[in-house]
Enzyme design. Structure first.
Site, PDB file in Angstrom:
ATOM      1  NE  ARG A  66      -3.898   2.189   0.408  1.00  0.00           N
ATOM      2  CZ  ARG A  66      -5.201   2.138   0.163  1.00  0.00           C
ATOM      3  NH1 ARG A  66      -5.759   0.985  -0.150  1.00  0.00           N
ATOM      4  NH2 ARG A  66      -5.938   3.218   0.205  1.00  0.00           N
ATOM      5  CB  ILE A  93      -7.810   5.922   2.833  1.00  0.00           C
ATOM      6  CG1 ILE A  93      -9.277   5.518   3.077  1.00  0.00           C
ATOM      7  CG2 ILE A  93      -7.297   6.793   3.965  1.00  0.00           C
ATOM      8  CD1 ILE A  93     -10.242   6.677   3.116  1.00  0.00           C
ATOM      9  CG  ASN A 108     -13.035  13.625   0.300  1.00  0.00           C
ATOM     10  OD1 ASN A 108     -13.046  13.175  -0.837  1.00  0.00           O
ATOM     11  ND2 ASN A 108     -13.732  13.093   1.301  1.00  0.00           N
ATOM     12  CG  HIS A 110     -18.432  11.990   3.018  1.00  0.00           C
ATOM     13  ND1 HIS A 110     -18.015  10.721   2.674  1.00  0.00           N
ATOM     14  CD2 HIS A 110     -19.415  11.831   3.947  1.00  0.00           C
ATOM     15  CE1 HIS A 110     -18.704   9.842   3.377  1.00  0.00           C
ATOM     16  NE2 HIS A 110     -19.545  10.478   4.155  1.00  0.00           N
ATOM     17  CG  ASP A 142      -7.918  14.579   9.328  1.00  0.00           C
ATOM     18  OD1 ASP A 142      -8.407  15.038  10.372  1.00  0.00           O
ATOM     19  OD2 ASP A 142      -8.363  13.534   8.775  1.00  0.00           O
ATOM     20  CG  ASP A 146     -14.917  10.489   4.723  1.00  0.00           C
ATOM     21  OD1 ASP A 146     -15.568   9.438   4.607  1.00  0.00           O
ATOM     22  OD2 ASP A 146     -14.259  10.993   3.793  1.00  0.00           O
TER      23      ASP A 146
HETATM   24  C1  GRF Z   1     -19.872  11.848  -5.020  1.00  0.00           C
HETATM   25  O1  GRF Z   1     -21.156  11.989  -4.426  1.00  0.00           O
HETATM   26  C2  GRF Z   1     -18.829  11.720  -3.940  1.00  0.00           C
HETATM   27  O2  GRF Z   1     -19.100  12.487  -2.797  1.00  0.00           O
HETATM   28  C3  GRF Z   1     -18.961  10.262  -3.602  1.00  0.00           C
HETATM   29  O3  GRF Z   1     -19.156   9.599  -4.829  1.00  0.00           O
HETATM   30  C4  GRF Z   1     -19.750  10.521  -5.742  1.00  0.00           C
HETATM   31  C5  GRF Z   1     -18.834  10.631  -6.924  1.00  0.00           C
HETATM   32  O4  GRF Z   1     -19.587  11.133  -7.964  1.00  0.00           O
HETATM   33  N1  GRF Z   1     -17.776   9.770  -2.925  1.00  0.00           N
HETATM   34  P1  GRF Z   1     -18.857  11.588  -9.334  1.00  0.00           P
HETATM   35  O5  GRF Z   1     -17.811  10.517  -9.669  1.00  0.00           O
HETATM   36  O6  GRF Z   1     -18.227  12.921  -9.077  1.00  0.00           O
HETATM   37  O7  GRF Z   1     -19.980  11.650 -10.319  1.00  0.00           O
END
Ligand code: GRF
Length: 201
Positions: A66, A93, A108, A110, A142, A146
């Site tokens: 990794r 990650i 990021n 989320h 960080d 998330d």
């Molecule tokens: C987004 O909602 C992101 O937050 C989540 O997966 C989705 C990715 O969508 N982790 P895209 O690839 O930008 O269409």
């Protein structure tokens, strides 16, 4: 500002950033210089290629460890000399080396209201929990999952008839706007991270 965007899927967040730059190349304050992914054959990479951008793919399975993958991702990203890295649906990650190199400059997005429902299934978890309101969070990365300082959030109602994809699509409508707004402001105004607070002048 020079942006490298990391994707793992359809890349609609990436597309929103591409469209925002194209709509106002001078005013937006940032441009995407490369797009990276952890897998081949995804729409996110096609979107980058259509926009004439350099792309790179770092697959975990191509590396014995990794740490080796993390080093490869760090070097591939660094080659483009980014000011800011945007993880937009990137489903890995990042490791110690990546954060040592780019810490404090990795944003990021989320699809849940952190700290609720972190991890790879934020939409599914909010739905399963019976949340009435969920949403999306744009935050700095960080060394946790998330857990970095929150920059902005957007609320989205959960409807009784929602399944995961319907709810995720509704979240993404808010998320795309939030991400474009945040990245533009960070790029134009600069920012300071003070503990858990993010100050954008
Ligand atoms: C987004 O909602 C992101 O937050 C989540 O997966 C989705 C990715 O969508 N982790 P895209 O690839 O930008 O269409």
């Amino acid at each position: 500002a020079r942006l490298v965007v990391l994707v793992s899927g359809s890349g609609t967040n990436l597309q929103s950033l591409l469209d925002a730059v194209a709509a106002d190349p001078d005013g937006y304050g940032a441009r995407i210089v490369a797009v990276g992914a952890d897998r081949d054959g995804i729409a996110g990479l096609e979107r980058a290629e259509r926009a004439g951008l350099p792309t790179f793919v770092c697959r975990v399975k191509d590396h014995p460890t990794r740490e080796g993958w993390d080093r490869a991702l760090t070097e591939a990203t660094a080659a483009h000399e980014p000011d800011l890295i945007v993880s937009a649906g990137f489903m890995k990650i990042v490791g110690r080396e990546f954060l040592a190199r780019f810490g404090g400059r990795v944003v990021n997005t989320h699809p849940a209201l952190l700290p609720s429902f972190p991890g790879a299934h934020g939409v599914r978890d909010a739905l399963a929990y019976g949340a009435k309101v969920t949403g999306c969070t744009v935050h700095f990365v960080d060394d946790g999952v998330d857990t970095g300082p929150i920059i902005a959030q957007g609320a989205v109602e959960v409807r009784d008839e929602d399944d995961e994809s319907a709810l995720h699509e509704r979240i993404k409508e808010v998320e795309r706007e939030l991400l474009v707004d945040v990245v533009g402001r960070l790029a134009r105004n600069g920012y300071r991270i003070e503990g858990r607070k993010v100050r954008i002048p």
